[in-house]
Design an enzyme around this catalytic site. Structure first.
Site, short mmCIF file in Angstrom:
data_model
loop_
_atom_site.label_atom_id
_atom_site.label_comp_id
_atom_site.label_asym_id
_atom_site.label_seq_id
_atom_site.Cartn_x
_atom_site.Cartn_y
_atom_site.Cartn_z
N SER A 292 0.83 -1.21 0.00
CA SER A 292 0.00 0.00 0.00
C SER A 292 0.86 1.26 0.00
O SER A 292 2.02 1.25 0.43
CB SER A 292 -0.89 0.00 1.24
N ARG A 367 16.73 6.42 -10.16
CA ARG A 367 17.12 5.36 -9.23
C ARG A 367 18.15 4.46 -9.89
O ARG A 367 18.17 4.34 -11.12
CB ARG A 367 15.90 4.55 -8.76
N ARG A 875 28.14 -25.79 -11.74
CA ARG A 875 28.18 -25.83 -13.22
C ARG A 875 29.47 -25.19 -13.77
O ARG A 875 29.71 -23.99 -13.62
CB ARG A 875 26.98 -25.04 -13.72
N PHE A 877 32.51 -26.26 -12.83
CA PHE A 877 33.49 -26.89 -11.95
C PHE A 877 34.87 -26.24 -12.04
O PHE A 877 35.87 -26.89 -12.30
CB PHE A 877 33.57 -28.39 -12.34
N GLU A 1223 27.27 -27.55 -19.30
CA GLU A 1223 28.13 -26.56 -18.65
C GLU A 1223 28.84 -25.56 -19.57
O GLU A 1223 29.01 -24.40 -19.19
CB GLU A 1223 29.22 -27.30 -17.85
C1 FAD Z 1 10.31 -8.03 -2.59
C2 FAD Z 1 10.07 -6.58 -2.24
C3 FAD Z 1 10.59 -5.60 -3.07
C4 FAD Z 1 10.38 -4.26 -2.76
N1 FAD Z 1 10.93 -3.31 -3.57
C5 FAD Z 1 10.76 -2.00 -3.26
C6 FAD Z 1 11.33 -0.99 -4.05
O1 FAD Z 1 12.00 -1.25 -5.04
N2 FAD Z 1 11.14 0.30 -3.69
C7 FAD Z 1 10.40 0.63 -2.59
O2 FAD Z 1 10.23 1.80 -2.32
N3 FAD Z 1 9.84 -0.30 -1.83
C8 FAD Z 1 10.02 -1.61 -2.13
N4 FAD Z 1 9.48 -2.56 -1.34
C9 FAD Z 1 8.78 -2.13 -0.12
C10 FAD Z 1 7.31 -2.07 -0.31
O3 FAD Z 1 6.97 -1.08 -1.21
C11 FAD Z 1 6.74 -1.73 1.05
O4 FAD Z 1 7.01 -2.83 1.89
C12 FAD Z 1 5.26 -1.53 0.97
O5 FAD Z 1 4.92 -0.41 0.26
C13 FAD Z 1 4.70 -1.46 2.36
O6 FAD Z 1 3.31 -1.48 2.25
P1 FAD Z 1 2.45 -2.65 2.88
O7 FAD Z 1 1.05 -2.28 2.66
O8 FAD Z 1 2.84 -3.97 2.39
O9 FAD Z 1 2.89 -2.49 4.40
P2 FAD Z 1 2.70 -3.47 5.59
O10 FAD Z 1 3.80 -4.48 5.66
O11 FAD Z 1 1.33 -4.00 5.61
O12 FAD Z 1 2.91 -2.42 6.76
C14 FAD Z 1 4.14 -1.75 6.86
C15 FAD Z 1 4.16 -0.78 8.02
O13 FAD Z 1 3.36 0.36 7.72
C16 FAD Z 1 2.43 0.61 8.74
N5 FAD Z 1 1.22 1.07 8.10
C17 FAD Z 1 0.63 0.55 7.00
N6 FAD Z 1 -0.44 1.27 6.68
C18 FAD Z 1 -0.55 2.25 7.60
C19 FAD Z 1 -1.45 3.31 7.81
N7 FAD Z 1 -2.47 3.50 6.99
N8 FAD Z 1 -1.24 4.13 8.85
C20 FAD Z 1 -0.20 3.95 9.69
N9 FAD Z 1 0.68 2.97 9.54
C21 FAD Z 1 0.50 2.13 8.51
C22 FAD Z 1 2.25 -0.70 9.44
O14 FAD Z 1 1.89 -0.50 10.80
C23 FAD Z 1 3.62 -1.32 9.32
O15 FAD Z 1 4.44 -0.91 10.36
C24 FAD Z 1 9.64 -3.90 -1.61
C25 FAD Z 1 9.13 -4.89 -0.78
C26 FAD Z 1 9.33 -6.22 -1.07
C27 FAD Z 1 8.79 -7.27 -0.18
#
Ligand code: FAD
Ligand code: FES
Length: 1291
Positions: A292, A367, A875, A877, A1223
């Site tokens: 999100s 970036r 792969r 070796f 290989e």
């Molecule tokens: C494989 C992978 C690759 C990624 N690559 C990138 C990248 O290239 N660039 C980048 O910027 N990010 C990257 N991310 C990070 C990703 O964008 C963030 O983890 C994500 O946006 C967090 O949102 P979520 O909804 O999953 O958070 P959640 O894991 O659900 O929550 C994260 C934290 O935010 C808090 N939170 C969530 N919503 C609210 C709210 N409404 N109010 C107050 N607190 C809140 C929660 O309490 C928690 O502490 C990557 C993540 C993964 C796993």
């Protein structure tokens, strides 16, 4: 990857289809959603789905472990867009990794769904009339036939289950063993919950919280899930901008902004466009679908891509708590420290306000990441500048960086130095200096790459400067300002730096051989038969080790490993672990009834250590004991509760240099010499000395080490289901550490079964047998079936990989380019046990000539014993390391002489009947043909000229090119390994079961063997089945390795089939019009055995290291590869084009062989340009998962990827004139490295730097950019070695 369907209230109850990573999806979050896995969309029992069919038939499935994920990513795309574009496809697949295929065939299968297949994209695997005459074919060999495919009919897709369409206004609560999950439905309730539980996280996408819980053991007793609170998803537009609900997923944010941009005046959308660009590169589709906007902001990652640009763009957030609502600007005060913002713990982020930009305002984001896609950025930035109309004086500017500290940082001082000044060179050059000062990083800063990160901050500002200048010129007009203030057009050589790299849409051309004229249509040999399990793999029906259903009373084993690299164990306390729920036992070496030592090849050492022997540990990750419990989760908890105390021992050895200094080697050291090197140096025109350092590589097989040991009940019998390349080693092998030896029972009580392996690449030989031994002890002691499946992080920590190497060379050569003498020393970092390291060292020396006839050649090689996890077969070796050093040496010779490297290579190649440095005679004819053909096919000379011209006209983007040959020896120098056996049964109904000693790990051995049996028995492949590899059908197997599996096992199967066919001959003569089935039936009634064994006694190979001569290989596979890169010297980013010609004799199956060629090339590309293992100063592997360790993804495919199989090649030494191919091509990935080096050389010459320079492998963007020695990288002060503790070891 799975597909999730939801009907959320905030989407007005429309169905949302999206792909998501199963490992990050909390089950509770899925209440009311429909989840579709690969099994749900099609099956061989009903009807397969077109996506499954096309990926399989396009040969996009090798080991198949990644295939369900690929299928589901594509399926989710098609549900939203039945006729996608190529860009949609590459985006959809960007987050899925495949370690086998090289991606081209997967993309190719998916490409068939595009409605418009532009001719530029549509290079099918076909014959071309314009090709040389020897390619003229009687038929058009295609790798697959599109006309065969099932049509995609979107009306036939699964509908959202009506029973799930229910309004559920109540709060949902789920209670688990250690956690409660609450999902409120209103904002009010959410506020109340958060007020009373301020520490409870709000889980939206779970992409931050999830990995912390899964991998770092973080526990949250209460989780609040606000995904049903509609206020968090509201989107409103105001005259000033747009307000997005904090709960909107990043995919939703992106598509909302994309919809808005064309509806608004251009000047208003600068910030939106920059955000769209960042969102396109952030994570993967699966992540963006669930992550999100609010979660990204609140996670406050140091390298968040959104926060810098949101902050630079003056965005604001609206938050709520029991105290009311407030608005908070997203600025430098918002981000407090790592993962922390100024918001109070009970505050909830409701929405984010993103303002429109104004006329005269420019916003950009940049970036740079270790991999182009699906990778957190190394440095990321958002920049905004505002000019009043008609002026180049800066009114307002804000710049934020990510990746430059514990949180998003503002370059406030730099901005202050720019504001109110004209945007010109003088202002900017002051700004660079201030920026450098302002964003200084200590040399041992977390995250490492300090010089690179600092130089990126400057490069991004420079890129922004160029873009702003272009825009200003348009805005201010040419002549409106006094001359001094006028903005000149950017010079052409600079303008090129602004051009975006081409989008990742791959063109390719494959040239395969045709079968001979007289070959019957039924004979499948030489034809592109689909991998025999591809369809089952694509439907998810294929069974891997961990898919075997749980048996009654089954236990799970988790390992406890050492956290010290060099220490004595002083205590082991398992009492707490034994108290935990589900924990059954802790296994230590005291429990081993048989041998407690491991003798893999040369060394003797214990595997499971226990305190009673005051054992020492010699690396972090060494296995100490194991916990068995009723579930995986309980076993893991138990393992975490085992307490080990240590007494550190002095002077651990980590690096090659430390090992050399302390003479810490595994014996024997090896040496080989021909001619008289010392004397020859006296008569050469020039002598040059150099060195090359090359990092290791993680196998990263998609299926981690997996096994299940089942006690059969009586007389200590065991069935071992295991993912291994060498079943016999896992059963028993001389004195090795294997179940039978560990349990002190004969081999006839242990049966190993290998159905298929989800990738191995050399990593599932020795390490698997050690793990199987430990699991067997647990099964024996508990008398229960025990399963052990390593998690990715454990697997990477424990099992080692390719040996890093340091090569030092002294080379003597004549001014005409002839290399007369070379003295090369190789040091490999073997880790804490010898494993196969001495054999690796030997292969390194045997390949050090590559394709060059160097009359005086000396090689010395040592396997260094260090306190790192033991490295093993991978792969190639040792060959990819060996030749890399040699090719670097040849390259240096060319640079010293000022001649093109390909000329120097050519001058020194073997020609005519030749003899290697180990006195082995061979003909290099096909090697030279590959070289010449590669030159011709790649249009090498013309492109070389074009590159030189481009480089003259481009300052910051440079192109480079290289042509690299390979000669690769096939078979085992250890002669006894060159044997294979088979057992073939014909059943009364005419069906045939083939057993052989090779294991199927994606390389297609079972498919090729089926083709062999089909030819020999004169029956279609459909009558032939291969069920598994098992030690009770074919005993005493040799490893599926050394590219020799099909050579050996194919011959054994051929032998068995010929015996059977002969036995049926009298019946055929009796009834010539009969059928296969009738002859088989008749044979049964005439009491003719319908079962036969086959055997292949392979070549008697040897290597005599005392005499320094031998015949260690049966024959050579040859190839050549030409790569061209375009390198962005400011960031180290690059794009590749590739042409490969390979001599594989007469291909048994061109689609399988091309799959091996492409896959090996991509793995080589990873090795030489991308994959970096990093260890902490105390020897802990930092890079223990896909987020830290990057293997090539779809985005890394060459933009043009052409593969040609050499025609008219024959090989008397292998089955049906084929050649081993698993290989050899991996090394050709180094062609990308040398092309980068060539481009870097062009960049260095701009700074007046000429002559050889060192570039270690992998040539990551960091290394390439720093080696360019631009005016920005040169600004970064060197950190004095010794004045700080480096963050990572240079092993
Ligand atoms: C494989 C992978 C690759 C990624 N690559 C990138 C990248 O290239 N660039 C980048 O910027 N990010 C990257 N991310 C990070 C990703 O964008 C963030 O983890 C994500 O946006 C967090 O949102 P979520 O909804 O999953 O958070 P959640 O894991 O659900 O929550 C994260 C934290 O935010 C808090 N939170 C969530 N919503 C609210 C709210 N409404 N109010 C107050 N607190 C809140 C929660 O309490 C928690 O502490 C990557 C993540 C993964 C796993
Ligand atoms: S087929 Fe993709 S990982 Fe093996």
């Amino acid at each position: 990857t799975n597909k999730v369907d939801k009907i959320p209230k905030y989407q007005k109850y429309q169905t949302l289809h999206y792909s998501a990573n199963a490992c990050l999806l909390p089950l509770c979050q899925l209440h009311g959603a429909a989840v579709i896995t690969v099994e749900g969309i099609g099956s061989t029992k009903t009807r397969i789905h077109p996506v499954q069919e096309r990926i399989a038939k396009a040969h996009g499935s090798q080991c198949g472990f990644c295939t369900p994920g690929m299928v589901m990513s594509m399926y989710a795309l098609l549900r939203n867009k039945p006729q996608p574009t190529m860009e949609d496809i590459t985006q959809a697949l960007a987050g899925n990794l495949c370690r086998c295929t090289g991606y081209r065939p997967i993309v190719d299968g998916c490409r068939t769904f595009c409605q418009v297949q532009s001719s530029a994209l549509h290079f099918s695997a076909c014959y071309s009339a314009s090709l040389p005459s020897h390619y003229a074919l009687q038929e058009k060999p295609q790798l697959f036939d599109k006309d065969d495919f099932l049509p995609l009919d979107p009306t036939q897709e699964l509908i959202f289950p009506p029973e799930l369409i229910m309004a559920n206004p109540q709060t949902l609560t789920f209670c688990g063993e250690r956690m409660t999950w609450v999902s409120p439905t209103s904002l009010e309730e959410l506020v109340q919950l958060k007020t009373s539980n301020p520490k409870a996280p709000l889980v939206m996408g779970n992409t931050n919280i999830g990995p912390d819980m899964r991998f770092k053991g973080v526990q949250h007793p209460l989780i609040i899930s606000p995904t049903r609170v509609t206020e968090l998803f509201e989107v409103t537009q105001t005259p000033q901008g747009v307000c997005l609900g904090a709960g909107c997923s990043l995919s939703e944010v992106r598509s909302l902004l994309e919809k808005l941009v064309p509806q608004l005046p251009e000047e208003k959308t600068e910030l939106f466009k920059a955000l769209i660009q960042q969102l396109g590169n952030l994570g993967s589709q699966q992540i963006r679908n669930v992550a999100s906007l609010g979660g990204n902001i609140m996670s406050a990652y140091p390298n968040s891509d959104l926060n810098p640009i949101l902050a630079a763009g003056n965005s604001k957030v609206s938050v709520i708590s029991s105290g009311g609502r407030r608005e908070v600007p997203l600025n430098q005060d918002f981000f407090v420290s790592f993962g922390k913002t100024i918001l109070k713990p009970e505050e909830i982020l409701v929405s984010v306000f993103i303002p429109f930009s104004r006329k005269g305002e420019f916003v950009r984001a940049f970036r740079q990441a270790p991999r182009k896609e699906s990778s957190f950025a190394t440095v990321t930035t958002g920049m905004r500048v505002f000019f009043s109309e008609g002026s180049r004086v800066v009114q307002d500017i804000s710049i934020y960086y990510g990746g430059m500290g514990p949180t998003t940082v503002s370059a406030a001082k730099t901005c202050a130095a720019i504001v109110a000044r004209p945007w010109d060179d003088e202002t900017l050059s002051r700004a660079y200096d201030i920026l450098l000062d302002e964003l200084a990083l200590p040399p041992s800063a977390p995250g490492g790459k300090v010089e690179f990160r600092r130089s990126l901050t400057l490069s991004f500002l420079f890129k922004f400067n160029l873009e702003v200048l272009q825009k200003l010129r348009e805005m201010v007009g040419l002549n409106e300002l006094p001359e001094k203030m006028q903005i000149k057009p950017l010079p052409r050589e600079i303008q090129r730096s602004l051009q975006e790299f081409q989008k990742q849409i791959v063109k390719y051309f494959l040239l395969i051989q045709h079968v001979s004229k007289g070959q019957s249509n039924q004979d499948p040999v030489g034809r592109p038969i689909m991998h025999r399990s591809a369809i089952s793999q694509a439907t998810g029906e294929a069974v891997y080790c961990d898919d075997i259903p749980k048996t009654d009373g089954e236990l799970f084993l988790a390992l406890v490993t050492s956290s010290r690299a060099h220490a004595k164990i002083t205590g082991l306390d398992v009492s707490e672990a034994l108290q935990l729920p589900g924990v059954v036992d802790v296994i230590t070496s005291k429990d081993i009834p048989g041998k407690k030592v491991q003798i893999i090849v040369f060394d003797v050492r214990s595997v499971i250590i226990s305190v009673d022997v005051c054992s020492q540990v010699s690396c972090i990750g060494q296995m100490v004991c194991a916990v068995v419990a009723d579930t995986r989760a309980h076993a893991k908890r138990g393992a975490a509760a085992v307490k080990i105390s240590y007494e550190d021992l002095p002077d651990p050895v980590f690096t090659i240099e430390e090992a050399v200094e302390k003479s810490s080697f595994f014996e024997p050291l090896r040496m080989i010499e021909r001619g008289n090197v010392t004397e020859a140096f006296k008569s050469v025109d020039q002598v040059y000395e150099g060195e090359m350092r090359m990092g290791g590589q993680e196998h990263f097989y998609m299926e981690t080490q997996s096994m299940l040991v089942v006690p059969v009940g009586e007389e200590t019998e065991f069935n071992v289901y295991v993912s291994t390349q060498w079943p016999t080693l896992t059963q028993v092998h001389r004195d090795t550490w294997t179940p039978a030896v560990t349990l002190d029972i004969p081999s006839n009580r242990v049966t190993c079964h290998v159905k298929r392996i989800g990738g191995a690449f050399g990593g599932k030989v020795t390490k698997t047998s050690i793990l199987a031994s430990i699991t067997s002890v647990a099964a024996w002691k508990t008398n229960h079936a025990v399963r052990c499946v390593l998690e990715r992080g454990e697997d990477m920590l424990i099992t080692g990989g390719r040996h890093p190497i340091l090569g030092k060379y002294k080379v003597g050569f004549m001014n005409d380019g002839r290399i007369v003498a070379a003295d090369i020393q190789y040091f490999t970092n073997a880790g804490n046990t010898v494993d196969e390291s001495v054999l690796v060292v030997e292969k390194i020396l045997l390949h050090m000539d590559n394709t060059y006839n160097i009359p005086n050649l000396r090689g010395r090689a040592a396997a260094c014993r260090t306190n790192l996890p033991s490295n093993t077969a991978f792969r190639g070796f040792g060959v990819p390391q060996s030749i890399m050093v040699v090719e670097n040496m040849v390259n240096d010779v060319a640079v010293v002489l000022g001649r093109p490297p390909d000329q120097v290579r050519e001058i020194n190649m073997y020609k005519g009947l030749s003899v290697t440095h180990y006195k082995f005679e061979f003909s290099p004819e096909n090697m030279l043909r590959c070289w010449e053909e590669c030159k011709a096919k790649s249009d090498y000379s013309a492109r070389r000229r074009a590159i030189d011209q481009f480089n003259q006209q481009s300052r910051w983007k440079k192109r480079g090119m290289s042509l690299i040959p390979i000669k690769y020896g096939i078979a085992f120098a250890e002669s006894f390994l060159n044997q294979a056996a088979a057992l073939v049964h014909i059943y009364k109904d005419g069906s045939v079961l083939v057993n052989h000693g090779g294991t199927e790990m994606g390389q297609g051995i079972h498919t090729k063997i089926q083709q062999v049996a089909s030819r020999e028995l004169h029956i279609p492949p459909s009558k032939i089945y291969i069920s598994e590899t098992s030690t009770n059908t074919v005993p005493n197997t040799c490893p599926s390795a050394a590219s020799f599996g099909t050579d050996a096992n194919g011959m054994a199967v051929k032998n068995a089939c010929q015996t059977l066919y002969q036995r049926l001959e009298p019946l055929r003569q009796k009834d010539p019009k009969g059928s296969w089935e009738s002859w088989v039936r008749a044979a049964f009634f005439e009491k003719i055995s319908l079962s036969a064994t086959g055997f292949h006694r392979g070549p008697d190979l040897y290597m005599d290291w005392d005499k320094m001569e031998g015949q260690p290989y049966a024959y050579y596979t040859f190839g050549a590869c030409c790569c061209e890169v375009e390198l962005d010297c400011l960031t180290g980013d690059y794009r590749v084009r590739t042409d490969i010609v390979v001599d594989i004799g007469r291909s048994l199956n061109p689609s399988v062989d091309i799959g091996q060629i492409e896959g090996a090339f991509m793995q080589g590309l990873g090795l030489y340009t991308l994959e970096e293992l990093k260890f902490s100063p105390s020897g802990l592997l930092y890079t223990r998962g896909p987020s830290q360790y990057k293997i090539p993804a779809v985005c890394d495919m060459p933009l043009q990827f052409n593969v040609y199989l050499l025609s008219d090649s024959h090989n008397p030494h292998a089955i049906y004139s084929s050649k081993g191919i698993g290989e050899p091509v991996l090394f050709l990935g180094s062609s990308v490295f040398f092309a980068i080096k060539d481009a870097v050389a062009a960049a260095r010459s701009e700074s007046g730097l000429v002559g050889p320079f060192s570039l270690d492998s992998p040539a990551t963007p960091e290394r390439a950019c720093l080696a360019c020695a631009s005016r920005f990288t040169q600004k970064i002060p060197d950190s004095k070695p010794g004045s700080f503790k480096p963050r990572a070891l240079n092993i």
